[in-house]
Structures are given as C-alpha cells and as structure tokens.
Design a protein around this motif. Structure first.
Motif, PDB file in Angstrom:
ATOM      1  N   GLY A  93       0.792  -1.227   0.000  1.00 54.72           N
ATOM      2  CA  GLY A  93       0.000   0.000   0.000  1.00 54.72           C
ATOM      3  C   GLY A  93       0.821   1.271   0.000  1.00 54.72           C
ATOM      4  N   SER A  94       2.163   1.157   0.020  1.00 57.38           N
ATOM      5  CA  SER A  94       3.036   2.337   0.024  1.00 57.38           C
ATOM      6  C   SER A  94       4.033   2.233  -1.118  1.00 57.38           C
ATOM      7  CB  SER A  94       3.783   2.452   1.360  1.00 57.38           C
ATOM      8  OG  SER A  94       2.880   2.561   2.437  1.00 57.38           O
ATOM      9  N   ALA A  95       4.668   3.366  -1.429  1.00 57.25           N
ATOM     10  CA  ALA A  95       5.673   3.381  -2.486  1.00 57.25           C
ATOM     11  C   ALA A  95       6.882   2.555  -2.069  1.00 57.25           C
ATOM     12  CB  ALA A  95       6.090   4.817  -2.792  1.00 57.25           C
ATOM     13  N   SER A  96       7.625   2.066  -3.046  1.00 63.42           N
ATOM     14  CA  SER A  96       8.802   1.248  -2.775  1.00 63.42           C
ATOM     15  C   SER A  96       9.833   2.058  -1.985  1.00 63.42           C
ATOM     16  CB  SER A  96       9.397   0.747  -4.082  1.00 63.42           C
ATOM     17  OG  SER A  96      10.580   0.051  -3.847  1.00 63.42           O
ATOM     18  N   LEU A  97      10.455   1.407  -0.993  1.00 65.27           N
ATOM     19  CA  LEU A  97      11.464   2.061  -0.169  1.00 65.27           C
ATOM     20  C   LEU A  97      12.865   1.873  -0.731  1.00 65.27           C
ATOM     21  CD1 LEU A  97      10.073   0.968   3.314  1.00 65.27           C
ATOM     22  CD2 LEU A  97       9.779   3.184   2.214  1.00 65.27           C
ATOM     23  N   LEU A  98      13.117   0.720  -1.305  1.00 63.66           N
ATOM     24  CA  LEU A  98      14.421   0.409  -1.854  1.00 63.66           C
ATOM     25  C   LEU A  98      14.205  -0.539  -3.034  1.00 63.66           C
ATOM     26  CD1 LEU A  98      17.523   0.518  -1.673  1.00 63.66           C
ATOM     27  CD2 LEU A  98      17.428  -1.378  -0.060  1.00 63.66           C
ATOM     28  N   GLU A  99      14.543  -0.085  -4.236  1.00 59.62           N
ATOM     29  CA  GLU A  99      14.272  -0.903  -5.414  1.00 59.62           C
ATOM     30  C   GLU A  99      15.240  -0.541  -6.523  1.00 59.62           C
ATOM     31  OE1 GLU A  99      10.516  -2.380  -8.172  1.00 59.62           O
ATOM     32  OE2 GLU A  99      10.357  -0.500  -7.056  1.00 59.62           O
ATOM     33  N   GLY A 100      15.719  -1.563  -7.214  1.00 60.73           N
ATOM     34  CA  GLY A 100      16.571  -1.319  -8.363  1.00 60.73           C
ATOM     35  C   GLY A 100      17.630  -2.385  -8.517  1.00 60.73           C
ATOM     36  N   ARG A 101      18.604  -2.083  -9.350  1.00 60.36           N
ATOM     37  CA  ARG A 101      19.697  -3.020  -9.645  1.00 60.36           C
ATOM     38  C   ARG A 101      20.815  -2.822  -8.638  1.00 60.36           C
ATOM     39  NH1 ARG A 101      21.398  -6.195 -13.763  1.00 60.36           N
ATOM     40  NH2 ARG A 101      19.535  -5.645 -14.960  1.00 60.36           N
ATOM     41  N   LEU A 102      21.226  -3.911  -7.996  1.00 59.30           N
ATOM     42  CA  LEU A 102      22.325  -3.865  -7.042  1.00 59.30           C
ATOM     43  C   LEU A 102      23.630  -3.551  -7.761  1.00 59.30           C
ATOM     44  CD1 LEU A 102      21.311  -7.036  -5.009  1.00 59.30           C
ATOM     45  CD2 LEU A 102      21.206  -4.672  -4.172  1.00 59.30           C
ATOM     46  N   TYR A 103      24.560  -2.936  -7.030  1.00 56.66           N
ATOM     47  CA  TYR A 103      25.824  -2.569  -7.649  1.00 56.66           C
ATOM     48  C   TYR A 103      26.571  -3.806  -8.129  1.00 56.66           C
ATOM     49  CZ  TYR A 103      30.556  -0.857  -8.255  1.00 56.66           C
ATOM     50  OH  TYR A 103      31.780  -0.567  -8.784  1.00 56.66           O
ATOM     51  N   ALA A 104      26.473  -4.901  -7.381  1.00 55.97           N
ATOM     52  CA  ALA A 104      27.103  -6.161  -7.778  1.00 55.97           C
ATOM     53  C   ALA A 104      26.192  -7.304  -7.336  1.00 55.97           C
ATOM     54  CB  ALA A 104      28.508  -6.293  -7.184  1.00 55.97           C
ATOM     55  N   SER A 105      26.540  -8.502  -7.721  1.00 59.04           N
ATOM     56  CA  SER A 105      25.675  -9.661  -7.471  1.00 59.04           C
ATOM     57  C   SER A 105      25.748 -10.112  -6.015  1.00 59.04           C
ATOM     58  CB  SER A 105      26.069 -10.827  -8.386  1.00 59.04           C
ATOM     59  OG  SER A 105      25.904 -10.478  -9.736  1.00 59.04           O
TER      60      SER A 105
END
Length: 592
Positions: A321-333
């Motif tokens: 119900g809320s916007a994403s707090l942390l999302e995306g491509r990690l710097y490395a695997s």
C-alpha cells in the motif's frame, strides 16, 4: 520547496529476460521518393560558431517535424523560406508538399543565422523561428489534410540573436488562451574566461491573448524566464499546463532572470543557501563479504505487510500500500539464498545481503539511488585515513620512491578522469522556479525523444544496461513523475555500435525503433511478436531466446539526411532534394 532525489522505477513486466538477438530480415520495405521543387538548405555553422554546443544545437538539428496531432503528416522549411506540409493518404499516389506559410526574405541576410525551427503547439497552433531571431506564433487551423488554408501569424517578436524553438504548448489560464514557448540560444558569455567563451540559455516565454478586453487576436508576452547552463540540453519541455519545466542535460541549468530582472544571488563571500536535504530512507554498511542495510519503515508498518524480494542482481523492499522504499539493480551480485531480513522494535527493517564475490568495495548499494547513506566502520575509516596520510605531504614534489618517476598527468587515460558534473533530469516548479525532483542519469545515456501522445510531454529514451527504456513524464504525479512505458530490447547496445548514426526515433505506438545514418541507410528494429518463429540453438542443444527482426532500408540519394521521423506505419527521411516515405508496417512485414 526542497529538492528530492528521484530514482526511475523500471517496470519489470516491460523487460524481456529471454531476448537474445535481432535476426536480419530480407523482407522488402516499400520506399517512395518525393522530389522537392526547391532544395532544403542546410545552414552551415560560421567561423564564430565554433564550439561543441553550437554543433549540438544547430548542426545536428532535425529539419523534419512530425505532426503528432495528425497521422502521417510532416512539415519542413525549404531554402525559399516556405513552410511546407506533407500528408500521406495513399502511398502510391503521393502529392507534392504544400506551402502553408512563407518567411520574409530578410532573414536570409543575417550572417549568424541558424536553421529555421518549428514546434507544433496544438492541433491549430504552431511556433516558428526564422533562424535569424524572429519568433512567430501562428494559428494554423486544422492541419493534416489537403483543404486547410494558409497559416495566420497572431504574434511576432524580434528577440535579438538567433535561436531554435525547442518546445511549445497551449492551454487556458484564467480564461485566456495561453501559449508557452521554449527557446534555446548559444550566446557569448563575458563572464566565461576559462572555457569556450559561450554559454547556453533557455528562454521560457508565456504569451496570452486579451480576449476578455474584446481583443481576440491581440497576443502579448506575460512572463519571460531565463535559464543559463553550460551544455545544450538533451531534453527540455514545458508541462502541459505551463506550471513546470523539465530539463535533461550534462551540466545543470538554473534560473537567472524573470522579466529581465536578475534573480537574487548570494552576496560576495556568502555561501549559497543549501537546499533542505531529506533524511535518508536507508543507511548501509559493508564488509568484504556482506552488506547490512537499515531501512526506515512508515509509521505502524506491520510485519505481514512487508514485501522483500531479492535476486542475484536486483532488490525490492516496500510495505504493502506504500511506495517502494528500496528498489533497483544492485551494484554487484549477491547470493539470494543467503539474504535475510529482520523487523526491529524501532520500526526499522534490517537487511543482510551476502556478496557473491568477496573483497570489492561497493560505492553504492542500488545503482543510481541517492536516497541512502553509506556508513563506514571504524576499521574502514582508519584504513582510509592511513591511505590519505601516505598520499599527502607538505612537499609539493615529494617522491617516496626515488627509483620510480612521479606520475605524469599527461600519461593518464581518459577513463582515469572524473567528470565535474553528471548528467541529470530535473523538474522545475513554474512558480517558485526551484527544482523539485532530480534524477541522476550518470548510468543512463540519453538516446532520443519522441511524442507518443501530443497532449502529454514528449517521452525520453534512456539506455539501461543494453536496453533502451522509454519514459513518459507525468508532471501531475509528483511521487511517480516518470513512467516506464516501453522497452526496446538491446537497442542501447545496438545504437552504440552505429558509428555513422545521425538520428534515432521510434513509432508513437512503440511497435518499432529506427536509426538513420548520415547517408543512404535506415535501420528498423522490431520487437518479438507472436508471429515470429522460434529458433533452436544447435550448439547449446536447446531453444534459443526470443529473437526480433532487423531490417535495412536504402535511400536512393547521395545527399546527407537532414531530417528523420516516424509515424505508426511509416518512416520519413528528408534530404536537400528528396523526401523519402518508407512503409514500415504493412501486411508483408508486420507480423504483430
């Protein structure tokens, strides 16, 4: 109004992890050639227009203007100063372009003039520059057919030096018909002593009529706003309601004047006021083999409402119900099986991520995300201090190892340099003239812009890894201001390989993307569709990934391509003597 860093949110449903390659298709593309009565004159740069910014602003200008308000309609200006309109109704019976307006001949006599430019403001209005410093706002009536008449200028202004029209919109404000026009200039800057001696200005002009006073055809300037920067913007557009401005550029722009009056600048010796920085959404620290992140949750977040998903290369953390707090491509695997989370009593979420490769230090947790704060441990800080101590000395010519010569700055490679500024996408509030959202585009190369919906702002296409992602600005949604609306698989990689590329574009319905070289050739890239047959990789002994089609179209001309544009069904290429129409989508070559 405080500036907030914003991260572009990729729609994973629009990505194709199974895409493998483009397959060359030999299906012919019907191409039609319209010979022009008069040449399209390519205005060459003068000796005084010697900087890279002059080249970007004027030498690479697209002379062909696609009328997004009407299907398969384009316009251009020829060497006689005629604004010519061309509309396709039947490919096999193409008519000649029709004159709808003619510029005065005196514009051609100015030595420092640039190419004429056109912006199609609305279904019945257009903004035109003669290239010599005069702006025309024209009532066009309905365009796109063979019966409409000549355009009527309802506002003209000589604004000094030459400029190009970047964008324009029309709307109603306070009961008055209002037009917003954005102009670009490269001007001599007396304060610029160390660089090229030039700077780039954007002039945002608001023009409205006086219909309430019985003067329907009397238009006058209401507001002028001036921005100054050091690089020609990749993208600049006014919001549909004229209440904001978006600019994507390598170097930042800032408002300097309103209605000719300079804005207040910090006094001499007084540091500029810093924008209020928001509290970090998360903090994180690292060791050689793992990452620990501390995410601040919304008040009262329940454990069963927490959403946590991690793959080898991506992460998504949020609350239902809320916007994403942390999302995306990690710097490395990372190792997804070894990653965990824990809800603490202070309403914070603790994440533990296991690095797949031990040792390397991560400069950031999620690529391009500036909402977090990196916290060093005491041991890491001590190591950094030791390194700085070894590198610093009161002796300017200190040489700790006399057997080895000191580093010569001329021996450094280009990749060893660090840019002073990074490319960014900025939204300015039209009332306060302050930035409200900033996107760091350092990892996302700008590719092109296209108008998918003429009632909305133009889309901008950015490179994400090897793909090209199309973003639609949504100024009415501050929390989600740029929406990912389409993906062109591997186009970012493909475009980087085209050394002779001059223009790039895509169909408004996103069915294909196209690149055009300086001479003779255009490349069409279609996305995989249900009708494309599956291939089998014999070497690997398994089915191949999804394969799309690439087509190459030749232009029967030895003249340079001056303009390029696309509709849902056709590509248009303009040279000095010909207008080529390529039927891209038809029963023979559109399997989707």
């Amino acid at each position: 109004m405080a500036t907030s860093n914003y991260t572009l949110k990729v729609n994973r449903d629009l990505l194709d992890p199974n895409f493998e390659s483009y397959r060359l298709s030999l299906d012919p593309i019907p191409t039609y050639n319209v010979e022009l009565d008069a040449a399209v004159e390519e205005v060459t740069l003068k000796d005084c227009q010697y900087t890279l910014e002059h080249v970007r602003a004027f030498a690479m200008y697209n002379y062909l203007h696609v009328d997004a308000w009407y299907d398969d309609s384009v316009l251009f200006v020829d060497c006689k100063g005629r604004v010519l309109s061309f509309t396709v109704t039947l490919d096999t019976a193409l008519s000649k372009p029709r004159e709808v307006f003619r510029l005065p001949a005196e514009a051609e006599r100015r030595e420092d003039r640039v190419c004429p430019s056109l912006s199609l403001t609305s279904p019945t209005w257009a903004a035109l520059s003669d290239g010599a410093g005069r702006l025309y706002l024209l009532r066009t009536s309905k365009r796109g057919d063979a019966v409409h008449g000549k355009w009527e200028p309802l506002f003209t202004e000589d604004s000094g030096g030459p400029f190009v029209v970047l964008h324009s919109v029309a709307h109603v404000r306070g009961g008055a018909h209002t037009l917003e026009v954005l102009l670009l200039r490269v001007v001599k800057d007396p304060q610029e002593t160390a660089g090229s001696g030039y700077s780039v200005t954007l002039e945002w002009i608001t023009v409205a009529n006086a219909a309430g006073q019985g003067l329907e055809k009397n238009y006058e300037v209401k507001t002028r706003r001036l921005l100054r920067g050091k690089s020609v913007p990749h993208y600049a557009a006014v919001t549909p309601q004229g209440d904001g401005l978006m600019v994507a550029s390598e170097k930042p722009f800032a408002f300097t004047h309103v209605d000719g009056r300079p804005l207040e600048q910090p006094a001499a010796g007084e540091p500029p006021a810093e924008a209020d920085e928001p509290d970090p959404v998360y903090s994180w620290q690292q060791t050689s083999d793992d990452i620990t992140a501390d995410v601040r949750l919304p008040e009262g977040a329940a454990e069963d409402a927490i959403r946590f998903r991690v793959t080898a290369d991506t992460i998504s953390v949020g609350v239902r119900g809320s916007a994403s707090l942390l999302e995306g491509r990690l710097y490395a695997s990372v190792d997804p099986e070894a990653c965990t989370w824990n809800l603490r009593e202070d309403n914070r979420l603790e994440l533990n991520l296991q690095k797949r490769t031990e040792g390397p230090v991560w400069p950031e947790l999620v690529t391009g995300d500036r909402r977090g704060r990196h916290v060093m441990s005491e041991e890491q800080a001590a190591v950094v201090r030791d390194r700085l101590t070894q590198l610093s000395s009161e002796d300017a010519h200190a040489q700790p190892d006399p057997d080895k010569p000191a580093c010569d700055a001329q021996e450094l490679e280009d990749c060893d340099g660090y840019p002073e500024e990074t490319s960014s996408l900025v939204h300015f509030d039209g009332e306060s003239l302050k930035t409200t959202q900033v996107v760091n585009l350092a990892a996302h190369q700008y590719l092109f812009s296209v108008s998918a919906d003429p009632a909305q702002m133009p889309c901008l296409c950015l490179r994400h890894d090897v793909d090209a992602l199309l973003w639609q600005p949504r100024p009415d949604r501050p929390a989600d201001m740029w929406e990912h609306v389409a993906t062109f698989n591997a186009l970012g990689y493909v475009q980087a390989s085209k050394r002779d590329k001059k223009f790039s574009t895509c169909a408004p319905n996103f069915s294909y993307a196209s690149l055009c070289e300086c001479l003779r050739r255009a490349f069409i890239y279609r996305q995989p569709s249900a009708g494309d047959g599956a291939l089998f990789n014999r070497k690997r002994g398994r089915p191949a990934g999804r394969v799309a089609r690439q087509q190459v179209a030749g232009l029967d001309s030895d003249k340079a391509v001056l303009g390029f544009g696309a509709s849902d069904e056709r590509l248009f290429a303009l040279t000095s003597r010909n207008l080529f129409v390529l039927k891209v989508n038809n029963d023979n070559n559109n399997h989707g």
